[in-house]
Scaffold this active site. Structure first.
Site, PDB file in Angstrom:
ATOM      1  N   GLN A  10      12.841 -31.026  -3.738  1.00 31.44           N
ATOM      2  CA  GLN A  10      13.604 -30.056  -4.537  1.00 31.44           C
ATOM      3  C   GLN A  10      14.325 -29.075  -3.604  1.00 31.44           C
ATOM      4  OE1 GLN A  10      14.032 -29.998  -7.943  1.00 31.44           O
ATOM      5  NE2 GLN A  10      15.435 -28.285  -7.586  1.00 31.44           N
ATOM      6  N   LYS A  17      11.641 -32.233 -14.479  1.00 30.63           N
ATOM      7  CA  LYS A  17      11.858 -33.594 -13.981  1.00 30.63           C
ATOM      8  C   LYS A  17      10.620 -34.444 -14.211  1.00 30.63           C
ATOM      9  CE  LYS A  17      15.408 -32.170 -10.740  1.00 30.63           C
ATOM     10  NZ  LYS A  17      15.794 -31.687  -9.415  1.00 30.63           N
ATOM     11  N   ASP A  49      17.914 -39.269  -4.553  1.00 34.27           N
ATOM     12  CA  ASP A  49      18.900 -38.204  -4.781  1.00 34.27           C
ATOM     13  C   ASP A  49      20.024 -38.267  -3.742  1.00 34.27           C
ATOM     14  OD1 ASP A  49      20.062 -36.063  -6.070  1.00 34.27           O
ATOM     15  OD2 ASP A  49      18.734 -34.543  -5.224  1.00 34.27           O
TER      16      ASP A  49
END
Ligand code: NDP
Length: 301
Positions: free
Chosen positions: A117, A73, A140
């Site tokens: 994450q 990422k 996200d």
């Protein structure tokens, strides 16, 4: 001779189940296109404001796969001109230490997006960590605010994996209006937001999970099938309705998806490869969400 006849029968069966070759839904190619758009957007932001958009990644624990995802990422951020910073914690860190960092990143005006994450190792309170991300930086869509707003069709950054899948379906002109869609997996980051995005595009959705009865029977009725279970080759070829669109979110050890690709490809009309389907779209969507977050925070249209 028997071998030849066997091959002919297999070929005839394939022709009956799927008279045309299945179309691969190429996430690598579409992600590349999306990254170019995002790079242009980032350049406009920099030219207009003099500020370089920044994504903060937060990694907890020593899971090698998670560390690889964060590295990938950050590398993709660099490619499109997004700055990235990374905060790392050992698996035995406290929820409070993690929250302190998320609060610090939330208040830092030079950070425009925050990505924690997952998975976050137990016993850390992962929900508390996600809730600490302010809506404007939740790139996200993991907070309950972003989740709820997305379900209701209100502005919020969408969860990256399902949003990437929606883009892929759109790119290949897959009509969702009124179709029977089946999602296997109900996680807050994937299955649930996926189901609500499909509903918002007028599909009739069945959301399945580990307690679902007659799973193969339900899958058999799916015009569009999304599989997010985390078990290699979990969905077998004969479960799939001929001509269905199959999206495989799985990324298991050895680059193996959650669908038996070799069997499914002869039955589906469209299918995502693993790798090269959903994965690249997840990252490309994260970058585009970060660009949008930065533009909004900097007041750029
Ligand atoms: P989770 O482990 O959080 O969720 C798995 C889901 O599968 C749960 O809802 C679970 O049901 C369901 N499930 C488990 N066993 C069965 C079963 N026997 N029958 C039906 N349903 C079952 O996983 P994630 O949602 O985080 O990820 C799913 C997959 O997607 C993984 O392979 C992961 O690696 C991949 N992934 C890929 C990404 C990408 O970018 N390519 C990004 C994120 C994930 P229950 O709720 O009842 O336990």
């Amino acid at each position: 001779m028997a071998g030849l006849v066997g091959k002919l029968i297999t070929k005839m069966n394939q022709d009956i189940t799927n008279p045309t070759k299945p179309r691969l839904l190429d996430g690598t190619q579409l992600a590349r296109k999306l990254r170019i758009q995002t790079a242009n957007q980032i350049q406009t932001i920099i030219d207009t404001s003099g500020v370089t958009p920044c994504l903060a990644t937060v990694l907890v624990g020593s899971d090698p796969a998670s560390a690889t995802y964060v590295r990938m990422k950050r590398k993709c951020c660099e490619q499109v001109g997004i700055k990235s910073i990374n905060r790392e914690f050992p698996a035995n860190t406290s929820t409070q230490a993690l929250l302190d960092t998320v609060h610090e990143l939330s208040e830092d005006d030079t950070v425009h997006g925050i990505l924690i994450q997952h998975p976050i190792p137990a016993p850390i309170d992962k929900r508390a960590a996600f809730e600490a991300i302010p809506l404007r930086k939740d790139v996200d869509g993991v907070s309950s605010a972003a989740f709820g707003r997305n379900i209701l069709g209100m502005p919020a950054h969408p969860s990256c994996t399902p949003a990437g899948i929606m883009r892929l379906l759109d790119e290949y002109n897959i009509d969702l209006d009124g179709v029977a869609a089946v999602v296997i997996g109900r996680s807050p980051i994937l299955g649930r937001p996926m189901a609500s995005m499909l509903i918002n595009h007028h599909a009739t959705v069945t959301l399945c999970h580990s307690r679902t009865r007659d799973l193969s029977g339900i899958v058999r009725r799916a015009d569009v099938l999304i599989v997010a279970v985390g078990q290699p080759r979990f969905v077998l070829g004969h479960w799939i309705k001929p001509g269905a669109v199959v999206i495989d979110c799985g990324y298991n050890e050895g680059n193996i998806g959650d669908v038996d690709f070799d069997a499914a490809k002869d039955i589906a009309s469209h299918i995502t490869p693993v790798p090269g389907g959903v994965g690249p779209m997840t990252i490309a969507t994260l970058l585009s969400n970060t660009a949008s977050a930065a533009a909004q925070q900097l007041g750029i249209k």
